[in-house]
Design an enzyme around this catalytic site. Structure first.
Site, short mmCIF file in Angstrom:
data_model
loop_
_atom_site.label_atom_id
_atom_site.label_comp_id
_atom_site.label_asym_id
_atom_site.label_seq_id
_atom_site.Cartn_x
_atom_site.Cartn_y
_atom_site.Cartn_z
CG HIS A 195 5.43 -2.50 -6.94
ND1 HIS A 195 6.64 -3.14 -6.85
CD2 HIS A 195 4.89 -2.89 -8.13
CE1 HIS A 195 6.84 -3.88 -7.92
NE2 HIS A 195 5.79 -3.74 -8.72
CD GLU A 206 6.72 -2.25 -1.62
OE1 GLU A 206 5.73 -2.29 -2.38
OE2 GLU A 206 7.56 -3.16 -1.57
CB CYS A 234 10.94 -5.15 -6.19
SG CYS A 234 10.22 -3.55 -6.65
CB CYS A 279 9.78 -0.74 -3.78
SG CYS A 279 8.30 -0.96 -4.79
#
Length: 166
Positions: A62, A64, A92, A95
C-alpha cells in the site's frame, strides 16, 4: 540587482495532499487502486509512494506502507514522531497499525473509507485506547478530489469487467 523580498511558499495541507493525489494518479494509470501518499519531515517531502499491490504481487504494498519505509530510511530511525503522512484515502487497519508502530507524528487524509477505514470511520486504530502511541489525525483535506478519483477508477473497472456467463 533585485532587492524585492523573496516570497515564502505556503506549504499547506492542501499543497501536500495535491502531491499525494499526483501519486494516486500514478497508481490509477497503472491499474492500481488510486491511493497516493507523501511524508513530510521538517517541511521537506522525504517519501512519495502509490499503491503497488498488483505490480509487486504483494498485499502489503500500500502507498502508506511504502512511504513509511522510505521515511524511516530518510530520517535514519524507525520512529517518525516528527513526520506527517498525507494520504488520499483513509488508511486500512494494516497501514494504521504501522503508523502507530512507527510513532508517526500526524496523519492527514483526504476521504473517509466507511467500510475499511481505520482512522475513525470503520474503526480507530490511530487513537485506540491502550496503544503505546496515538497518531494525531486530520481528515477531509481535498476530500472531493480524492473521492472523485476513487469513484472514477471503480466505475471504469465495472464498465471494463465482462459480465459473467450464464
Amino acid at each position: 540587482m533585485n532587492d524585492a523580498p523573496k516570497e515564502k511558499l505556503a506549504f499547506t495541507p492542501e499543497y501536500y495532499m495535491r502531491l499525494a493525489l499526483r501519486e494516486a494518479r500514478k497508481a490509477y494509470d497503472t491499474g492500481e487502486v488510486p491511493v497516493g501518499a507523501v511524508i513530510v519531515w521538517q517541511q521537506k517531502v522525504i517519501a512519495r509512494a502509490h499503491n503497488q499491490v498488483e505490480l509487486l504481487k504483494d498485499g502489503t504494498a500500500h502507498a502508506e506502507m511504502i512511504a513509511l519505509t522510505q521515511a524511516a530510511a530518510a530520517v535514519g530511525d524507525w520512529r517518525l514522531t516528527e513526520c506527517c503522512l498525507y494520504v488520499s484515502k483513509e488508511p486500512c487497519a494494516m497501514c494504521a497499525g504501522a503508523m502507530v508502530n512507527c510513532r508517526l507524528g500526524k496523519l492527514v487524509f483526504g476521504c473517509n473509507d466507511p467500510r475499511m477505514g481505520a482512522a475513525g470511520s470503520a474503526l480507530n486504530i490511530t487513537a485506540f485506547p491502550g496503544m503505546l502511541h496515538r497518531v494525531e489525525t486530520e481528515s477531509g483535506v481535498l476530500e472531493e478530489e480524492c473521492s472523485a478519483l476513487l469513484r472514477e477508477f471503480f466505475q471504469t473497472r465495472r464498465i471494463k469487467r465482462p459480465e459473467p456467463q450464464a
